[in-house]
Design a protein around this motif. Structure first.
Motif, PDB file in Angstrom:
ATOM      1  N   ILE A  78       2.726   8.069  11.566  1.00 59.48           N
ATOM      2  CA  ILE A  78       4.303   8.097  10.493  1.00 59.48           C
ATOM      3  C   ILE A  78       5.511   8.671  10.928  1.00 59.48           C
ATOM      4  O   ILE A  78       5.447   9.832  11.757  1.00 59.48           O
ATOM      5  CB  ILE A  78       3.676   9.189   9.262  1.00 59.48           C
ATOM      6  CG1 ILE A  78       2.469   8.532   8.607  1.00 59.48           C
ATOM      7  CG2 ILE A  78       4.942   9.554   8.349  1.00 59.48           C
ATOM      8  CD1 ILE A  78       1.680   9.556   7.328  1.00 59.48           C
ATOM      9  N   GLU A 108       9.262   9.514   9.937  1.00 57.60           N
ATOM     10  CA  GLU A 108      10.125   9.805   8.513  1.00 57.60           C
ATOM     11  C   GLU A 108      11.693   9.806   9.093  1.00 57.60           C
ATOM     12  O   GLU A 108      11.945  10.351  10.349  1.00 57.60           O
ATOM     13  CB  GLU A 108       9.831  11.115   7.966  1.00 57.60           C
ATOM     14  CG  GLU A 108       8.476  11.191   7.218  1.00 57.60           C
ATOM     15  CD  GLU A 108       8.023  12.174   6.518  1.00 57.60           C
ATOM     16  OE1 GLU A 108       7.050  12.430   5.818  1.00 57.60           O
ATOM     17  OE2 GLU A 108       8.586  13.446   6.639  1.00 57.60           O
ATOM     18  N   THR A 131       3.615   3.815   7.048  1.00 65.13           N
ATOM     19  CA  THR A 131       3.422   3.876   8.496  1.00 65.13           C
ATOM     20  C   THR A 131       4.103   2.965   9.427  1.00 65.13           C
ATOM     21  O   THR A 131       4.594   2.042   8.981  1.00 65.13           O
ATOM     22  CB  THR A 131       1.772   3.664   8.772  1.00 65.13           C
ATOM     23  OG1 THR A 131       1.388   2.360   8.275  1.00 65.13           O
ATOM     24  CG2 THR A 131       0.756   4.811   7.861  1.00 65.13           C
TER      25      THR A 131
END
Length: 346
Positions: free
Chosen positions: A242, A244, A322
């Motif tokens: 992941i 962000e 993801t």
DNA sequence: AAAACGGGGTT
DNA sequence: AACCCAGTTTT
């Protein structure tokens, strides 16, 4: 011989061979000036080459995605420069038909272009007689004239700009502006300046009053604040993780990072386990975790010291947005994250 | 007027 | 650890 003539002559004999000195193309000069803000020549040089090659014209830059621009800017810091660079490229390409503003006043309207950069482009490209005042100019003028007004006070910035403007050689503002900066960069250096071989030895106030080391005067900035960053490096069985995108105000705006837990102080593995148990992504999931770096990595910014830990979390499946781990290098990340990615064997 | 904003190099 | 860098923008 006056100050301007002397320093321009010194420049003709001592200047470095740098790529942006071979052109008057305002697009290239603008690129170099934005890249060099608060950045040493040696650090900026490869980025200049990369941007010129990757975006040969302002139209190429304007047509790119911001993500692509940030990726190429990765590692240079002060990322608002890259965002403003891209916004200004769009403005020049779309509103000005690709024609750069050709004077100080209009250049100042570009995002990321302030007094220094507008003066630099106007003088280098269009021979406008506007004096540049960068860190080098502050140092050279404060020493040569023995001025102890703090350079980073509003009074100081006005006074030095006015003085520089008085001194500029109207017949050759481009060479003069570059000369005084180059002189500050390679002879009138912050530490151990080469005063014994200086063309201004006789007339330099600081040298003759033994005040070279005391000038320029600068108001001290606040000490850096400590922050504690815990990055969650998820690794799923099917090769995903992941990242962000950072948003809002603050550092690294629009860059990517691993999910972050910021804590008020450095945390133990026990406390980390509690954070993890409460994490929404991991509710009812089977996972194992380990701490990558036993000692916190201290990443120092000018105004923050980041005490950083990377926590590796292996998990069967991720129920979130993801990315494939093998595409992780496509994302623009802070160098702190980039170094980890290069170091860690996924 | 002061703080925010990066990362790397020098002393 | 402190200081500096071809500064600008926001608070």
């Amino acid at each position: 011989m006056n100050f301007s003539k002397n320093i321009t002559y010194w420049y003709s004999n001592n200047k470095r061979d740098l790529p942006w000195r071979k052109t008057k193309n305002p697009y290239h000069i603008w690129l170099s000036e934005i890249i060099l803000q608060q950045t040493q020549v040696n650090q900026g040089l490869p980025f200049y080459e990369a941007f010129v090659n990757h975006f040969p014209s302002v139209f190429h830059l304007a047509e790119a995605n911001e993500a692509e621009v940030l990726k190429l800017w990765q590692g240079l810091g002060y990322y608002s420069r890259a965002r403003n660079l891209h916004a200004s490229a769009k403005y020049v390409a779309n509103e000005l038909q690709g024609v750069f503003p050709n004077n100080y006043k209009e250049l100042l309207k570009l995002k990321g272009v302030g007094d220094y950069t507008a003066s630099a482009i106007a003088s280098f490209c269009f021979n406008e007689s506007t004096a540049v005042v960068d860190g080098n100019v502050y140092r050279v003028l404060s020493r040569y004239f023995g001025i102890d007004t703090p350079i980073n006070s509003s009074k100081g910035s006005k006074a030095f700009k006015a003085l520089a403007q008085e001194l500029i050689d109207g017949n050759n503002p481009s060479e003069y502006n570059q000369a005084i900066m180059e002189f500050g960069a390679i002879q009138c250096k912050p530490k151990n300046p080469d005063c014994l071989a200086c063309v201004f030895q006789d007339t330099c106030v600081a040298f003759n009053e033994n005040r070279v080391d005391a000038l320029p005067v600068k108001i001290k900035s606040a000490k850096a604040k400590k922050k504690y960053f815990n990055f969650l490096v998820f690794i799923s069985d099917d090769g995903k993780t992941i990242l962000e995108q950072r948003e809002g105000k603050g550092i690294w705006q629009n860059l990517y990072q691993f999910p972050l837990i910021e804590t008020p102080s450095d945390i133990s593995e026990t406390v980390f386990q509690e954070h993890l148990s409460a994490h929404s992504l991991l509710k009812g999931q089977d996972y194992t975790w380990s701490l990558y770096n036993k000692d916190a990595i201290v990443h120092k910014l000018s105004h923050q010291h980041l005490y950083t830990r990377f926590w590796i979390i292996n998990i069967k499946e991720l129920n979130a947005q993801t990315i494939p781990i093998n595409s992780i290098r496509d994302y623009a990340v802070p160098i702190l994250i980039g170094n980890f990615i290069e170091e860690f064997s996924f």
